[in-house]
Scaffold this motif. Structure first.
Motif, short mmCIF file in Angstrom:
data_model
loop_
_atom_site.label_atom_id
_atom_site.label_comp_id
_atom_site.label_asym_id
_atom_site.label_seq_id
_atom_site.Cartn_x
_atom_site.Cartn_y
_atom_site.Cartn_z
N VAL A 185 0.76 -0.98 0.04
CA VAL A 185 0.11 -0.02 -0.11
C VAL A 185 0.83 1.25 0.00
N LEU A 186 1.79 1.40 0.87
CA LEU A 186 2.55 2.51 0.79
C LEU A 186 3.61 2.66 -0.32
N ALA A 187 3.67 1.62 -0.78
CA ALA A 187 4.61 1.67 -2.15
C ALA A 187 3.79 2.27 -3.26
N GLU A 188 2.23 2.45 -3.00
CA GLU A 188 1.41 2.99 -4.00
C GLU A 188 1.21 4.40 -3.67
N ILE A 189 1.09 4.53 -2.42
CA ILE A 189 0.96 6.02 -2.00
C ILE A 189 1.93 6.81 -1.76
N ALA A 190 3.12 6.25 -1.64
CA ALA A 190 4.46 7.09 -1.47
C ALA A 190 5.45 6.52 -2.52
N PRO A 191 5.05 6.55 -3.98
CA PRO A 191 5.91 5.91 -4.94
C PRO A 191 7.41 6.41 -5.13
N GLU A 192 7.37 7.67 -4.66
CA GLU A 192 8.75 8.47 -4.98
C GLU A 192 9.74 8.42 -3.78
N GLU A 193 9.55 7.55 -2.78
CA GLU A 193 10.27 7.05 -1.76
C GLU A 193 11.23 5.64 -2.08
N PRO A 194 12.56 5.70 -2.47
CA PRO A 194 13.22 4.47 -2.89
C PRO A 194 13.15 3.36 -1.63
N GLU A 195 13.28 4.00 -0.37
CA GLU A 195 13.43 3.11 0.67
C GLU A 195 11.98 2.04 0.80
N VAL A 196 10.83 2.60 0.48
CA VAL A 196 9.81 2.08 0.40
C VAL A 196 9.84 0.77 -0.40
N HIS A 197 10.24 0.96 -1.75
CA HIS A 197 10.50 0.01 -2.56
C HIS A 197 11.43 -0.98 -1.95
N GLY A 198 12.32 -0.71 -1.48
CA GLY A 198 13.45 -1.32 -0.98
C GLY A 198 12.93 -2.20 0.03
N LEU A 199 12.00 -1.78 1.14
CA LEU A 199 11.27 -2.56 2.16
C LEU A 199 10.55 -3.57 1.61
N LEU B 148 14.33 5.02 -9.49
CA LEU B 148 14.26 6.44 -8.83
C LEU B 148 15.57 7.21 -9.12
N GLY B 149 16.48 6.43 -9.43
CA GLY B 149 17.80 7.24 -9.41
C GLY B 149 18.63 7.56 -8.47
N ARG B 150 18.20 7.24 -7.20
CA ARG B 150 19.03 7.70 -6.11
C ARG B 150 19.92 6.66 -5.40
N PRO B 151 20.89 6.73 -4.69
CA PRO B 151 21.70 5.74 -4.07
C PRO B 151 20.94 4.81 -3.11
N LEU B 152 21.12 3.39 -3.07
CA LEU B 152 20.46 2.76 -2.52
C LEU B 152 20.43 2.80 -1.12
N GLY B 153 19.34 2.43 -0.19
CA GLY B 153 19.10 2.66 1.16
C GLY B 153 19.55 1.61 1.95
#
Lengths: 144, 148, 420
Positions: free
Chosen positions: C224-238, C288-293
């Motif tokens: 859910v969080l990945a859908e509502i906060a898609p710009e945050e790389p760590e969300v996808h990481g988790l 998202l092109g940012r360094p991996l968290g």
């Protein structure tokens, strides 16, 4: 538990008629809703059966028979599927009811099937019995 | 914050003499006031220590000593407690001051003590996962036959 | 439909709708406890009416309307309904009917996001955050939460009540934090989700039906969080990390309940769908092109195992490089030890030992039992048995976990010679 929502084929889908923009939009919104609820696992649409191949075994132990599509009985074929992960059968039904009518001219049909998972396939009677007892207990507590 | 209001035992409570009707009503009122303010977490009265057992934990090797009640009426003995939720220690004291006093127990005491919050350290799930991974990797290392 | 069937259907609808309902109501009334009460009032009305009237076409909207009506009633009556609300009125700003109207429309995804930032707020203890999130965002009952954490139901109920009270008395706002605060608060949210997941994943005891439920709920909330906060790389990481770990869920415990180590697991039974989803989440994160968290890096490590057809095919050099990256973004001795082992697997134990030896001088690690334990393993691998034995003994003396202590002493004994 996982369920597959299977959209059955229709004469239109078999003829390769693409869904209307409205239906596509509604489907898109629906999929988004599934994703936002965190229940969507995956899904695909299939080409019409004209490009399909059917392999059958008409005789026990015999050689397979390969037949090219298209096949005739539209209602027995599938046009696509969506895989969801939910907590209960009722939740799966609820989601299936919210899917837009996939064709909209009286032939729309969605079939809901539960997917086997590894534990369903393990034949450890003790584990299964334990699980059943627990579920029953939970059910009773809910009623109480 | 949670506080425990500890009510000390006295001769009357130890003798099992029932409280006056007026006190019982006062106590019921008090609990109701606490509950209505959303502050009450628990309130219990203890039986006289004659029905109690005291266990003296003597240490690692010797077995514990078990002594049946009644126990001497000293400072350690309690008759009841109330656990409340309060924003500050002052508020807890305010509530303690409102507690009714049974007739004949004018010298009785109530202690106000803050309860320790779950002192458990915050767990960092990522570190827990890394520790689990380490175990797995060490096992793989142990299983490896030969090295260069 | 029989009435018990209707009730089960309502249960399912509640599960789908309640987080959205509570989030939307919290925006309106600015108090999460009151919002939950209103939502539950609406549920009670539904339970009374639906068995007779049938389930409405849009049950979510129906429930929302019913809850809003309750909220307006409550205001109009002016005289507040009971002491509970009287108390709330003292601690929260009073809202007006105008506020209510103004606040009625809003993007539901935003509301969910605000709600999760609220339930994971740092004014709450870690346990309270987990319990409240499970309750409000996953719609679990206190009974279910209690059973999955092996705690008494009353404890959980009390924890939730106190958490809601704290949020209201500390006036925690219903908003998504901005600027620098965002990253810090987001990591608190991710921690709560991963904690839920870990609780279900790592424990081998307890209710074996409810523990997986925690994993599933954590994973669902992550998605859910990945859908509502898609710009945050760590969300996808988790999400990637949880998807990939979940793919091994069924194979990590044997039929008799014993844990099965990664190298012994039947890889053909790993859930390919979840692995694919995990890799896709990792890809989304990379794009998202940012360094991996830290979460993304741990997910990438987990992905290396997921992609190896057999334990012997594991790409250890890549794993070692990923641990190196992890040691830069989230340095910790446990990361270094993992790196040392990965390096040993890739290049031989002598290189791993070199790394561990450097850590030996670290004053912060003098009490860390995993350090001598890993060092013992590396020494044993190099055939330096005497040194290995003394390291295992040292580790055994440091750990407080008796099972671990026994294992370490056994390892020491296997090194031969006489104990020091």
């Amino acid at each position: 538990m996982r369920f597959m929502m299977i959209v059955k084929a229709t004469t239109d889908s078999e003829a390769g008629v693409l869904p209307s923009p409205e239906l596509l939009e509604a489907m898109h919104r629906y999929n988004e809703e599934l994703a936002r609820a965190g229940v969507l696992l995956g899904g695909d649409g299939l080409h019409p059966s004209s490009s399909a191949i059917r392999i059958s075994y008409p005789e026990p132990g015999g050689k397979p028979k390969v037949v090219d599509g298209p096949f005739t009985e539209a209602k027995e074929m599938i046009a696509g599927y969506t895989l969801i992960e939910v907590k209960s059968r009722e939740e799966a039904i609820e989601w299936a009811l919210r899917m837009p009518d996939p064709h909209g001219f009286g032939q729309g049909q969605i079939e809901l099937r539960q997917v086997f998972e590894v534990e369903d396939l393990t034949d450890n009677p003790e584990a299964i019995a334990k699980e059943n007892a627990l579920r029953q207990q939970l059910e009773e507590q809910r009623k109480a | 914050m949670r506080f425990m209001l500890i009510v000390r035992a006295n001769g009357l409570s130890e003798a099992g003499i029932l409280h006056t009707h007026r006190f019982e009503e006062g106590m019921a009122e008090y609990r109701k006031a606490l509950a209505q303010a959303g502050k009450l977490l628990a309130a219990e009265e203890l039986q006289p220590s004659s029905s109690g057992v005291r266990i003296r934990l003597t240490g690692r090797d010797a077995s514990p000593e078990v002594c049946p009640g009644p126990f001497p009426l000293d400072h350690r003995l309690i008759a009841g407690y109330v656990v409340i939720e309060a924003e500050t220690a002052d508020e807890a004291v305010e509530w303690a001051l409102k507690m009714p006093v049974p007739a004949g127990c004018e010298g009785s005491e109530v202690d106000v003590r803050e309860l320790r919050e779950w002192a458990q350290e915050d767990r960092n799930p990522r570190v827990l996962a890394l520790e689990a991974d380490l175990q797995e990797q060490v096992r793989m290392l142990n299983q490896m036959q030969k090295f260069l | 439909m029989t009435s018990s069937q209707t009730h089960r259907t309502i249960d399912a609808i509640w599960r789908i709708e309640s987080p959205k309902l509570i989030a939307g109501l919290t925006r309106m009334v600015r108090d999460v406890g009151l919002a939950e009460d209103l939502a539950q009032d609406a549920l009670v009305i539904a339970l009374q009416r639906w068995p007779e009237s049938g389930i409405p076409d849009n049950p979510g909207a129906w429930l929302m309307t019913a809850a809003k009506r309750r909220a307006i009633d409550l205001l109009r009556r002016n005289k507040l309904r009971d002491e509970k609300y009287a108390e709330m009125a003292q601690t929260t700003e009073l809202y007006t009917e105008d506020d209510l109207e103004r606040n009625m429309d809003g993007e539901i995804g935003d509301d969910l996001l605000r709600l999760i930032f609220m339930t994971c707020h740092p004014v709450l203890s870690q346990d309270a955050r987990v319990a409240l999130t499970l309750r409000l965002l996953c719609g679990l009952t206190t009974d279910e939460i209690a059973r999955s954490f092996l705690t008494a139901e009353s404890t959980i109920a009390q924890r939730i009540v106190r958490a809601k009270r704290t949020l209201s008395s500390r006036k925690v706002p219903f908003e998504v934090p901005e600027g620098e605060e965002l990253q810090e608060r987001l990591s608190a949210v991710l921690e709560v989700i991963y904690l839920m997941f870990n609780e279900g994943y790592s424990a081998t005891t307890g209710d074996h039906w409810l523990r997986p439920l925690l994993c599933q709920e954590a994973l669902r909330l992550g998605r859910v969080l990945a859908e509502i906060a898609p710009e945050e790389p760590e969300v996808h990481g988790l999400v990637a990390l949880m998807e990939i770990q979940s793919s091994r869920f069924k194979t990590r415990v044997s039929a008799s309940g014993e844990p099965v180590l990664l190298m012994d697991q039947n890889r053909t039974q790993w859930d390919r769908l979840l692995i694919r989803r995990g890799l896709a989440a990792l890809e989304r994160c990379r794009k998202l092109g940012r360094p991996l968290g830290p979460y993304a890096l741990q997910a990438a490590i987990s992905a290396c195992h997921a992609q190896a057809p057999a334990a012997a095919d594991t790409d250890w050099a890549r794993i070692a490089a990923l641990y190196e990256a992890l040691s830069r973004v989230a340095p910790s001795p446990i990361v270094e030890l993992n790196r040392a082992v990965a390096i040993s697997m890739a290049f031989g134990p002598a290189f791993g030992l070199q790394l561990v030896d450097e850590l030996m001088h670290e004053p912060a690690l003098t009490e860390y039992h995993l350090l001598p334990s890993v060092r013992g393993d590396l020494l044993a691998k190099l055939g330096r048995m005497d040194e290995a034995r003394s390291e295992f003994e040292r580790a055994a003396a440091m750990t407080r976990n008796s099972r671990e202590q026994q294992l370490l002493l056994k390892r020491a004994a296997e090194c031969g010679g006489s104990p020091n």
